[in-house]
Design a protein around this motif. Sequence first.
Motif, PDB file in Angstrom:
ATOM      1  N   GLN B 206     132.211  61.332  11.246  1.00  0.00           N
ATOM      2  CA  GLN B 206     131.941  61.254  12.689  1.00  0.00           C
ATOM      3  C   GLN B 206     133.208  61.402  13.529  1.00  0.00           C
ATOM      4  O   GLN B 206     133.157  61.860  14.647  1.00  0.00           O
ATOM      5  N   VAL B 207     134.353  61.020  12.941  1.00  0.00           N
ATOM      6  CA  VAL B 207     135.621  61.170  13.668  1.00  0.00           C
ATOM      7  C   VAL B 207     136.102  62.623  13.607  1.00  0.00           C
ATOM      8  O   VAL B 207     136.532  63.197  14.603  1.00  0.00           O
ATOM      9  N   VAL B 208     135.989  63.217  12.416  1.00  0.00           N
ATOM     10  CA  VAL B 208     136.631  64.507  12.163  1.00  0.00           C
ATOM     11  C   VAL B 208     135.783  65.706  12.601  1.00  0.00           C
ATOM     12  O   VAL B 208     136.296  66.717  13.065  1.00  0.00           O
ATOM     13  N   ALA B 209     134.431  65.565  12.521  1.00  0.00           N
ATOM     14  CA  ALA B 209     133.569  66.759  12.596  1.00  0.00           C
ATOM     15  C   ALA B 209     133.200  67.210  14.005  1.00  0.00           C
ATOM     16  O   ALA B 209     133.052  66.400  14.913  1.00  0.00           O
ATOM     17  N   ASP B 210     133.066  68.553  14.153  1.00  0.00           N
ATOM     18  CA  ASP B 210     132.315  69.102  15.276  1.00  0.00           C
ATOM     19  C   ASP B 210     130.875  69.295  14.795  1.00  0.00           C
ATOM     20  O   ASP B 210     129.930  69.107  15.542  1.00  0.00           O
ATOM     21  N   ARG B 211     130.754  69.701  13.551  1.00  0.00           N
ATOM     22  CA  ARG B 211     129.447  70.014  12.972  1.00  0.00           C
ATOM     23  C   ARG B 211     129.406  69.435  11.563  1.00  0.00           C
ATOM     24  O   ARG B 211     130.442  69.373  10.880  1.00  0.00           O
ATOM     25  N   VAL B 212     128.223  68.997  11.152  1.00  0.00           N
ATOM     26  CA  VAL B 212     128.061  68.413   9.820  1.00  0.00           C
ATOM     27  C   VAL B 212     127.004  69.217   9.046  1.00  0.00           C
ATOM     28  O   VAL B 212     126.010  69.645   9.630  1.00  0.00           O
ATOM     29  N   ALA B 213     127.266  69.433   7.769  1.00  0.00           N
ATOM     30  CA  ALA B 213     126.276  70.111   6.924  1.00  0.00           C
ATOM     31  C   ALA B 213     126.053  69.272   5.673  1.00  0.00           C
ATOM     32  O   ALA B 213     126.972  68.621   5.189  1.00  0.00           O
ATOM     33  N   LEU B 214     124.829  69.304   5.192  1.00  0.00           N
ATOM     34  CA  LEU B 214     124.491  68.533   3.992  1.00  0.00           C
ATOM     35  C   LEU B 214     124.244  69.498   2.836  1.00  0.00           C
ATOM     36  O   LEU B 214     123.399  70.392   2.934  1.00  0.00           O
ATOM     37  N   LEU B 215     124.996  69.318   1.756  1.00  0.00           N
ATOM     38  CA  LEU B 215     124.846  70.164   0.566  1.00  0.00           C
ATOM     39  C   LEU B 215     124.014  69.420  -0.464  1.00  0.00           C
ATOM     40  O   LEU B 215     124.311  68.286  -0.817  1.00  0.00           O
ATOM     41  N   ASP B 216     122.952  70.087  -0.902  1.00  0.00           N
ATOM     42  CA  ASP B 216     122.105  69.487  -1.938  1.00  0.00           C
ATOM     43  C   ASP B 216     121.405  70.607  -2.703  1.00  0.00           C
ATOM     44  O   ASP B 216     121.039  71.628  -2.107  1.00  0.00           O
ATOM     45  N   SER B 217     121.222  70.436  -3.984  1.00  0.00           N
ATOM     46  CA  SER B 217     120.562  71.431  -4.846  1.00  0.00           C
ATOM     47  C   SER B 217     121.174  72.822  -4.681  1.00  0.00           C
ATOM     48  O   SER B 217     120.448  73.833  -4.654  1.00  0.00           O
ATOM     49  N   GLY B 218     122.470  72.880  -4.524  1.00  0.00           N
ATOM     50  CA  GLY B 218     123.164  74.162  -4.473  1.00  0.00           C
ATOM     51  C   GLY B 218     123.102  74.882  -3.142  1.00  0.00           C
ATOM     52  O   GLY B 218     123.572  76.016  -3.036  1.00  0.00           O
ATOM     53  N   LYS B 219     122.508  74.244  -2.127  1.00  0.00           N
ATOM     54  CA  LYS B 219     122.381  74.926  -0.829  1.00  0.00           C
ATOM     55  C   LYS B 219     122.704  73.964   0.313  1.00  0.00           C
ATOM     56  O   LYS B 219     122.676  72.748   0.121  1.00  0.00           O
ATOM     57  N   ILE B 220     122.965  74.543   1.489  1.00  0.00           N
ATOM     58  CA  ILE B 220     123.057  73.702   2.684  1.00  0.00           C
ATOM     59  C   ILE B 220     121.617  73.451   3.153  1.00  0.00           C
ATOM     60  O   ILE B 220     120.899  74.399   3.486  1.00  0.00           O
ATOM     61  N   ILE B 221     121.198  72.201   3.110  1.00  0.00           N
ATOM     62  CA  ILE B 221     119.788  71.957   3.443  1.00  0.00           C
ATOM     63  C   ILE B 221     119.638  71.396   4.866  1.00  0.00           C
ATOM     64  O   ILE B 221     118.525  71.271   5.372  1.00  0.00           O
ATOM     65  N   TRP B 222     120.758  71.039   5.475  1.00  0.00           N
ATOM     66  CA  TRP B 222     120.685  70.554   6.860  1.00  0.00           C
ATOM     67  C   TRP B 222     122.050  70.764   7.496  1.00  0.00           C
ATOM     68  O   TRP B 222     123.077  70.542   6.870  1.00  0.00           O
ATOM     69  N   GLU B 223     122.074  71.230   8.734  1.00  0.00           N
ATOM     70  CA  GLU B 223     123.347  71.281   9.468  1.00  0.00           C
ATOM     71  C   GLU B 223     123.082  71.159  10.956  1.00  0.00           C
ATOM     72  O   GLU B 223     122.060  71.651  11.467  1.00  0.00           O
ATOM     73  N   ASP B 224     123.994  70.460  11.619  1.00  0.00           N
ATOM     74  CA  ASP B 224     123.817  70.247  13.060  1.00  0.00           C
ATOM     75  C   ASP B 224     125.126  69.692  13.634  1.00  0.00           C
ATOM     76  O   ASP B 224     126.070  69.417  12.900  1.00  0.00           O
TER      77      ASP B 224
END
Lengths: 261, 251
Positions: B206-224
Amino acid sequence: MMIKKNFLADIGAKTLGMLVESGKLAIFVSKGVWACFSPPVYCGEMLKQILHTGFFSIPIVGLTAVFSGMVIALQTYVGFAKFSGESAVATVVIVAITRELGPVMAGLMVAGRISASIAAELGSMKISEQIDALEVLGVSPFRFLVAPRIWACLISLPLLTVLADIIGTFGGFVVGTTKLGFSSHAYMTQTFANLKMEDVICGLVKSACFGFVIAAFGCFYGFNSLRGAKSVGEATTMAVVAACMGVLVLNYIVTSLFFGA
Amino acid sequence: MLAPVEIEFINVKKTFSNGAKVLDNFNLKVRKNESLVIIGRSGVGKSIMLKILLGLVRLSAGDVMAGGISVYDRKRRQQYLSKFSMMFQGGALFDSMTVEQNVIFGLMNRGTPKNEATKIAQEKLLAVELDKSVFKLYPSALSGGMQKRVALARAIALKPEIMLFDEPTSGLDPVTGATISQLIRGMIKKFNFSCITITHDLSAAQVVADRVALLDSGKIIWEDKVKALNSSDNPIVRHFMESSRWTKGRA
């Protein structure tokens, strides 16, 4: 039948594994050799390695050589006395030391000391990502880590062999003159009369070859360590075993090239 | 107007020789001067993804581009690598060099003369709030937090266009972790590099990011955007957030 099938499958798997490993080693060594002859040269790193490989190996190589020379003198005297050939002690000592014992003892001692140290150091660097960090900084790990170690072993081993030859001969001289009753003049005269440049050169060629395999195996197993302290330990063991075997096999090959019929 | 794309993963696949599939049709874009944080469970391939980006691990299929250069382009390998700096999980400081030499070494390898490299190294070490008394120490004499600071100084000294952070706060106590996160945020603002950070630490994210992505099962499954983390209805993101709150509560 099942046992036989599994046994054959095991042999097949082991053979394939060995071939894969040999291929990896060949690629690694060719990259290492290329790095030795391509810029940049890290002179500071090379000097550090020469100091570590050569200078700090002097005590262990010296001790091994002096006792080997002493034992050879004693054994020769006892054996040759059976057919009144005691006078040949100095001849046997100088030939055995320059042809075989000097280079092989120095090679085996350095193989134990340096290949273990290289494999452990590079293995630790691998698992702590220092080798990756070098690449990210734009530094070739082969030029910075492998080439200086190969050069250091190639330079240090022949120098250590010359030292082992001198100290080993001195060991024989001490036993010959203090215990076996030879006069120092007679012993030295016989020694110099039988000191052949061909033998010394053969020993130096052997030791340069030993230096190369010691560095190559140390670096190869260090670079191929997997994660964890156990893996670094295994890499170290493999490096020492492979380097010692390499020394003994190369000893035969170079000897047969120089003296083979 | 959107900034140009600086890093792009195109249909990347990575399968190891034992058959383990880590990345599977992985696609990701990072824009210029953007700070992207990638979160995900242990072992989903976050660190491998960074190593693929640097060409340290070979990909099985697909391509990775950074600044318009492909990771496959061996002829422009040095140019490709010169865009990057990385702060490794354990710091990856060279044991045989002092703190100052660790920073100088990278600079000199990129052609900076020794005097200038020394000056830059000292500036950067002071910028990460390290005292002059540690400059001549070896990394083994430093605490984990100090080692991370040296690693950060070494990374920023190279003035990279792209910074990669692999678990920058792992192994640190919460106070030191928060300080390192603030330092990283400060550096991102000051030097304006594009940046990918991998972390489990959501407060750091939360301090470092402009955008966050979640990696799961070899793919980005969520980003915002980072603000959307709290309100996301993605079950894995929610699970992450709840676990993080629970851990904080316990602490």
